[in-house]
Every structure is written in structure tokens, then in C-alpha cells.
Design a protein around this motif. Structure first.
Motif, mmCIF file in Angstrom:
data_model
loop_
_atom_site.group_PDB
_atom_site.id
_atom_site.type_symbol
_atom_site.label_atom_id
_atom_site.label_comp_id
_atom_site.label_asym_id
_atom_site.label_seq_id
_atom_site.Cartn_x
_atom_site.Cartn_y
_atom_site.Cartn_z
ATOM 1 N N MET A 123 32.418 -88.326 28.132
ATOM 2 C CA MET A 123 33.367 -87.301 27.718
ATOM 3 C C MET A 123 33.668 -87.477 26.234
ATOM 4 N N HIS A 155 35.410 -91.380 22.308
ATOM 5 C CA HIS A 155 34.259 -91.263 23.198
ATOM 6 C C HIS A 155 34.595 -92.024 24.471
ATOM 7 N N ARG A 161 38.405 -79.435 30.902
ATOM 8 C CA ARG A 161 37.080 -79.682 30.334
ATOM 9 C C ARG A 161 37.006 -79.237 28.876
ATOM 10 N N HIS A 162 37.851 -78.297 28.498
ATOM 11 C CA HIS A 162 37.846 -77.816 27.121
ATOM 12 C C HIS A 162 38.477 -78.837 26.173
ATOM 13 N N ARG A 195 35.934 -82.464 27.118
ATOM 14 C CA ARG A 195 34.549 -82.089 26.811
ATOM 15 C C ARG A 195 33.499 -82.981 27.510
ATOM 16 N N VAL A 240 30.091 -84.129 29.012
ATOM 17 C CA VAL A 240 28.732 -83.778 28.600
ATOM 18 C C VAL A 240 27.955 -83.156 29.754
#
Length: 264
Positions: A11, A17, A53-54, A57, A59
């Protein structure tokens, strides 16, 4: 027991990260997963993850799912007999549908908060699509033992000897840590009881985005702070027979993998 450390979901939160640290445990009675990360259905339909998810993020790579990683190890998905969950957020249970035959173990409080009787806030948080396939849920109330100072520990003998569920609410109503006795040392998968190694070592700066997210989504902020203190004390004791890590810190993930290899 042979333990594999898997990253089942990268993510890319701004300034941080993250990984989804999943344990795959080979036991005499079959395979056990601790958390399941993101699954193949999430890759096919990112909406399952929800609006967050926005922000985080994910992958969403099929090759990172537990299903594909189990297969790459030459093991069969059908041999995953049990999945022990720290809690029911989407990044921890997305892979459940890839192992529909497995029994899914979590605290009774987490079942109430996510599936059976969620509050208004919890209805926003959890994603019913993640359990729409009808997983075989096994609820666990608090145990009567202690484990390294943690009360209400419950040994999951029906899963495998040496796997202990440790209720540690705060992040969610029924959040738990999972301890695994490998025979040479204990692994303490702390789930989302903390996000970043700086919470434990007291030296490494915690990214502001992680601090904000941890505070924003905590079910009980006071208990989250208390959990931080307890886990930091355990970590700083430096016991060589214990490894403490969260679900999302990539440095701790790589550290424990380097220390243990496939076999912990």
C-alpha cells in the motif's frame, strides 16, 4: 513449525510505504494463515476494498495474494485449514474468499463489531463483501491465561499447539494479537495494535500520515495509547526469544524475514 513471512498487499500511503505482513505456518495438521492480506477478488474488483483505497492506495497485484504465494511454495490452497485474524479490516481479510474451506478464527468481540451487531461507525468501516462468500467463522471469547503480561490469552489448540490469540482492543472493538511459538522463539504478530517501528523504539520518527490515520480510525484512542506503551516495553526488553512486529511496517517485515528466513 515452519513459518513463511509473506507480504500480501503493498500500500502506497502518502509518505509511507506499507506491507500486509501475513504468516503462513506449516503445522502437522495442515497450513495456518495469520491474517490473509488482500485477495484475488480485490485485485479483480478494487471496490471491495472500500473508499479508503483512494487514501492508502493498494497496489493490488495477483502475485502478492496469499493464494498465489501458497501455490508458488508448492503448497495447495486446500491445505490451508485455518486462518487466524487479528481483526476484520479489508486489508486483513481480503484473502478469505481464496480459502473458502478454511475455518476463520477471530475474537467474539470482533465478530460483533464487524458482522453481527456493528455500530453506525463500524458499518462505515467494514466491508460485508469480504465475507459474502460465507466463511466458516469460529468465535473466541477471552481466555483465562496470561501471556507475557497480556491477560485473557487463549491458546488455539484446535488450530495448532503454540498459537495464542491475545485480545488487544483499541484499533477495533475486538482487535487481537497472535503469538506463534516456533520452537526456537516466539513471533508476536501485533496486527494494527501499532503501525510503525518508531512507536516501539522511541527513536525513529513516525510519519505524520500514519499518526493521523491511526488516530482517525481507532475505535478507542486511549486504549491504543495504552497498547503502544505495553508493546514498546516488551520490545525494548530485547528478549532474543521474541520478535514483535506489526502488520504494516516494511522495515520490521524485512528484519524478521532476514533473521528467520523461511523457518522461524
Amino acid at each position: 513449525m515452519k513459518v513463511h513471512h509473506l507480504n500480501c498487499g503493498t500500500m502506497l500511503l502518502p509518505t509511507a510505504h506499507l506491507v500486509c505482513h501475513v504468516l503462513l505456518v506449516e503445522t502437522a495438521g495442515g497450513l495456518v494463515l495469520v491474517d490473509s492480506g488482500l485477495g484475488l477478488a480485490d485485485v479483480a474488483d478494487p471496490r471491495r476494498f472500500g473508499p479508503s483505497r483512494h487514501v492508502v492506495r493498494p497496489v493490488l497485484r495477483a502475485e502478492e495474494t496469499a493464494a498465489r504465494q501458497v501455490e508458488r511454495l508448492g503448497l495447495a490452497r486446500e491445505d490451508v485449514r485455518h486462518i487466524v485474524l487479528t481483526h476484520a479490516d479489508a486489508d486483513h481479510i481480503g484473502g478469505l474468499a481464496d480459502f473458502p474451506h478454511a475455518q476463520v478464527h477471530l475474537t467474539a468481540a470482533e465478530v460483533l463489531g464487524s458482522m453481527a451487531a456493528p455500530s453506525r461507525r463500524e458499518r462505515i468501516r467494514y466491508r460485508p463483501a469480504q465475507w459474502a462468500h460465507g466463511p466458516r467463522i469460529v468465535e473466541h471469547g477471552p481466555g483465562g491465561e496470561t501471556w507475557r503480561g497480556f491477560a485473557a490469552a487463549r491458546e488455539l489448540d484446535a488450530v495448532a499447539p503454540g498459537i495464542v490469540l491475545l485480545p488487544l482492543p483499541g484499533h477495533t472493538r475486538g482487535h487481537a494479537c497472535v503469538a506463534v511459538d516456533t520452537g526456537t522463539r516466539w513471533l508476536l504478530h501485533a496486527g494494527d495494535a501499532f503501525y510503525h517501528r518508531g512507536t516501539l523504539d522511541g527513536r525513529t520518527p513516525v510519519p505524520a500520515a500514519l499518526r493521523a490515520m491511526e488516530t482517525l480510525i481507532a475505535q478507542d484512542r486511549k486504549r491504543v495509547g495504552e497498547n503502544h506503551a505495553r508493546l514498546a516495553e516488551l520490545y525494548r526488553a530485547g528478549d532474543p526469544g521474541l520478535a514483535v512486529f506489526s502488520a504494516h511496517d516494511p522495515v520490521l517485515y524485512e528484519k524478521v524475514r532476514a533473521e528467520t528466513g523461511a523457518r522461524a
